[in-house]
Design a protein around this motif. Structure first.
Motif, mmCIF file in Angstrom:
data_model
loop_
_atom_site.group_PDB
_atom_site.id
_atom_site.type_symbol
_atom_site.label_atom_id
_atom_site.label_comp_id
_atom_site.label_asym_id
_atom_site.label_seq_id
_atom_site.Cartn_x
_atom_site.Cartn_y
_atom_site.Cartn_z
ATOM 1 N N LEU A 110 -11.529 -32.017 22.717
ATOM 2 C CA LEU A 110 -12.292 -32.653 23.568
ATOM 3 C C LEU A 110 -14.215 -32.033 24.709
ATOM 4 C CD1 LEU A 110 -9.967 -35.435 24.855
ATOM 5 C CD2 LEU A 110 -11.668 -35.256 22.811
ATOM 6 N N TRP A 152 -17.107 -32.068 26.493
ATOM 7 C CA TRP A 152 -17.833 -34.122 27.082
ATOM 8 C C TRP A 152 -18.230 -33.991 29.360
ATOM 9 C CZ3 TRP A 152 -12.912 -34.041 28.097
ATOM 10 C CH2 TRP A 152 -12.128 -33.577 30.107
ATOM 11 N N MET A 155 -9.155 -41.083 27.221
ATOM 12 C CA MET A 155 -9.254 -39.818 26.892
ATOM 13 C C MET A 155 -8.634 -39.125 27.763
ATOM 14 S SD MET A 155 -13.165 -39.085 26.755
ATOM 15 C CE MET A 155 -13.256 -37.658 27.250
ATOM 16 N N LEU A 187 -8.061 -39.041 22.364
ATOM 17 C CA LEU A 187 -9.574 -40.013 22.110
ATOM 18 C C LEU A 187 -9.226 -40.694 21.798
ATOM 19 C CD1 LEU A 187 -13.206 -39.025 22.586
ATOM 20 C CD2 LEU A 187 -12.482 -40.016 20.814
#
Ligand code: GUN
Ligand code: ZN
Length: 446
Positions: free
Chosen positions: A19, A21, A53, A38
């Motif tokens: 992931l 972000w 998440m 997620l």
């Protein structure tokens, strides 16, 4: 053509992958979780949002009964946000010209006249959204043309695909060819009001009042647009400013009473929050300060600016005036739908525009400018453009080994920043493995 899914409230789905972000969507500091989970859940309003998440090891027990897609080896990252694009210029891309004004007259205006025909508009809209999906762009602020049919085609297609999209009918009542020139300012503004009523806030769609640029609107049309902007504060405004030297000279002749090109829009009531100005290349310090004070933002279009030889956006000056800005393709002046190409061009432009000391935008900063930063500049911060609990479930799935060269270079990278930079420089639509829109895999042609 099949209709996409109807999401059922309460339905959850989980994805196991790496992931990427931004923990604070206002900052370009990126975070990476190599083995993440997620989870998305559909709300009562039918929108799928991220509901959890984090590291897979921490989350999987609590979500053991949620159906899970295993995307190990892939990266889930925010869907890209394009702050300025012309869907009706899909067939104008890659048309050479000696600068902006000849390009408009020779290629752009003739193509745009075709959008009076709803059949043509619908065909191009379908292709356009396929292309956005192929390139991982899940939200865009789009110019249509000076025809109601072009706006309806754009929004109908976006609605069918459940996309969060913003767009508007172009206002241009002078210095434009027959077939593209509004019959009157009054008629064009009336049609704009009708379109706002029909589309703004319908599903995930938003309307933008869209004067093309100062030279192609009468004062009456610009003033009317400003009045509409004042009476519809949640509606966006989009236009072009300070792109090209010949254009700027023309504006000074047409509006001698205004302080600057930007000043024309200020005088007409078009400078406010949710006003998005494409290009902003040749602004002065007062212009930048005024934009920042009003909450207006800049859509930076580096591939277009290089292609049309318009100039270089000054990222340092924008930052020092706290002028919010994000990246945009400006297709068809821009040369690519790919956010990777745009980020790469932004890097080059920042190096060029900074003078003798040089100014390098980091990979995470470039990425932010095309995701969370662009969403923030569209006043959609925390809604799209990031992975965070509460954000709408629009994201891309990247394959860092999509090509032999990408596989080799990303595997050899020593840091996340190096990996991101390699993707920016070497990436294109092949890097986008899958796109998820509103919690569901987006087919290329739904
Ligand atoms: N200025 C006015 N119209 C346009 C357009 O379509 N593209 C660009 N790049 N600049 C413009
Ligand atoms: Zn443009």
């Amino acid at each position: 053509m099949n209709t996409p899914h109807t999401p059922s409230p309460g339905l959850s789905h989980a994805y196991r992958a790496s992931l990427l972000w931004f923990p604070d969507h206002r900052s370009h500091q990126v975070h990476f979780e190599s083995d993440g989970l997620l989870v998305t859940t559909v709300g009562e309003d039918g929108l799928s949002r991220i509901s959890a998440m984090g590291p897979h090891a921490l989350l999987h027990a609590a979500h053991a009964d949620v159906p899970t897609t295993d995307w190990r080896g892939r990266w889930i990252a925010p869907g890209f946000v394009d702050m300025h694009i012309h869907y009706a210029q899909t067939d104008v891309i890659a048309s050479p010209a000696d600068g902006l004004l000849p390009w408009l007259n020779n290629y752009t205006f003739p193509q745009e006249t075709r959008f009076a025909d709803p059949v043509h508009a619908r065909e191009v809209a379908r292709f356009y959204f396929d292309e956005l999906m192929r390139n991982g762009v899940t939200t865009a602020l789009t110019f249509a043309t000076a025809h109601t049919a072009s706006v309806d085609a754009l929004f109908e297609e976006a609605q069918r695909r459940q996309l969060r999209m913003i767009g508007g009918r172009v206002l241009q009542d002078r210095h434009s060819p027959e077939g593209l020139r509004d019959a009157s300012a009054q008629q064009s503004l009336y049609e704009t009001e009708q379109l706002i009523a029909r589309w703004h806030g319908t599903d995930r769609l938003g309307y933008a009042i869209t004067p093309r640029f100062a030279p192609t609107s009468s004062e009456a049309q610009l003033r009317g647009a400003g009045e509409l902007a004042a009476s519809h504060p949640s509606v966006w405004v989009q236009t072009h400013v300070a792109e090209n030297a010949d254009e700027i000279r023309w504006v000074a002749e047409l509006f001698p009473q205004s302080r600057s090109y930007l000043g024309v829009y200020e005088d007409m009531g078009l400078l406010r929050q949710r006003s998005v100005y494409a290009h902003c290349l040749h602004l002065d310090a007062d212009d930048r300060a005024l934009m920042a004070e009003r909450g207006a933002t800049a859509a930076v279009c580096p591939t277009s600016n290089l292609f049309l030889d318009s100039g270089f956006f000054n990222f340092e000056q924008a930052q020092s005036h706290q002028l919010l800005h994000g990246l945009a393709s400006d297709v068809g002046g821009g040369t690519s739908f790919s956010p990777f190409h745009t980020m790469h061009a932004a890097y080059t432009v920042a190096r060029q525009s900074a003078g003798k000391n040089g100014h390098s935008l980091s990979a995470e900063h470039l990425w932010w400018l095309h995701t969370a930063g662009a969403a923030l500049a569209l006043d959609l911060g925390g809604v799209v453009g990031n992975l965070a609990v509460g954000c709408e479930a629009d994201f891309v799935v990247l394959n860092p080994a999509a090509t032999p060269l990408l596989a080799r270079r990303t595997a050899a990278a020593d840091s996340l920043q190096e990996q991101l930079f390699a993707m920016i420089v070497l990436g294109d639509d092949r890097l986008i493995d899958t796109v998820v829109v509103n919690g569901f895999k987006a087919p290329k042609s739904p």
